[in-house]
Design a protein around this motif. Structure first.
Motif, PDB file in Angstrom:
ATOM      1  N   ALA A  21      41.445  54.376  -1.886  1.00  0.00           N
ATOM      2  CA  ALA A  21      42.698  54.507  -2.625  1.00  0.00           C
ATOM      3  C   ALA A  21      43.828  54.015  -1.754  1.00  0.00           C
ATOM      4  O   ALA A  21      43.736  54.018  -0.539  1.00  0.00           O
ATOM      5  N   GLY A  22      44.900  53.620  -2.370  1.00  0.00           N
ATOM      6  CA  GLY A  22      46.079  53.250  -1.618  1.00  0.00           C
ATOM      7  C   GLY A  22      46.536  51.854  -1.934  1.00  0.00           C
ATOM      8  O   GLY A  22      45.907  51.115  -2.666  1.00  0.00           O
ATOM      9  N   SER A  90      46.063  53.856  -7.234  1.00  0.00           N
ATOM     10  CA  SER A  90      45.287  55.035  -6.862  1.00  0.00           C
ATOM     11  C   SER A  90      43.936  55.008  -7.540  1.00  0.00           C
ATOM     12  O   SER A  90      43.658  54.164  -8.378  1.00  0.00           O
ATOM     13  N   ASP A 105      50.619  54.202 -10.467  1.00  0.00           N
ATOM     14  CA  ASP A 105      51.651  55.218 -10.573  1.00  0.00           C
ATOM     15  C   ASP A 105      52.974  54.490 -10.444  1.00  0.00           C
ATOM     16  O   ASP A 105      53.450  54.215  -9.339  1.00  0.00           O
TER      17      ASP A 105
END
Length: 110
Positions: A21-22, A90, A105
């Motif tokens: 994630a990221g 994410s 997001d």
């Protein structure tokens, strides 16, 4: 789509496929609604269409039922409109009802 824009998206997609994630992304596409409460942005790329689920909207924006997204000023961005969204990428477990797409997001919408 410019090469400058495609590189970060390709890197982010590779991270998501790897289960990490990221990262952040800025994508431009068509606002579409599907799967009930899920709000998506379909982005055309060289391989077809990549779908981004807009899990969170920026402050002041609100989903307008199945009609689109309301801006902080009350303007409705209708389904089918093209827009640009930026935010954090994410990862969510596959059992989530909006799975099968990249998750963004959103922190900004233009």
């Amino acid at each position: 789509m410019s090469t400058r824009l495609m590189a970060p998206i390709a890197i982010a997609a590779a991270l998501l496929v790897a289960g990490c994630a990221g990262g952040t992304a800025t994508v431009t596409g068509t606002l579409v609604g599907a799967d009930g409460a899920c709000l998506y942005l379909d982005v055309q790329n060289g391989d077809g269409t990549t779908r981004y689920w807009l899990r969170h909207l920026p402050s002041g924006y609100d989903e307008g039922d199945e009609r689109g997204v309301f801006t902080p000023g009350g303007h409705l961005i209708r389904m089918g409109a093209r827009l640009t969204a930026s935010g954090a990428l994410s990862w969510l477990p596959f059992e989530h009802p909006c799975d099968g797409s990249h998750t963004l997001d959103a922190t900004a919408i233009d």
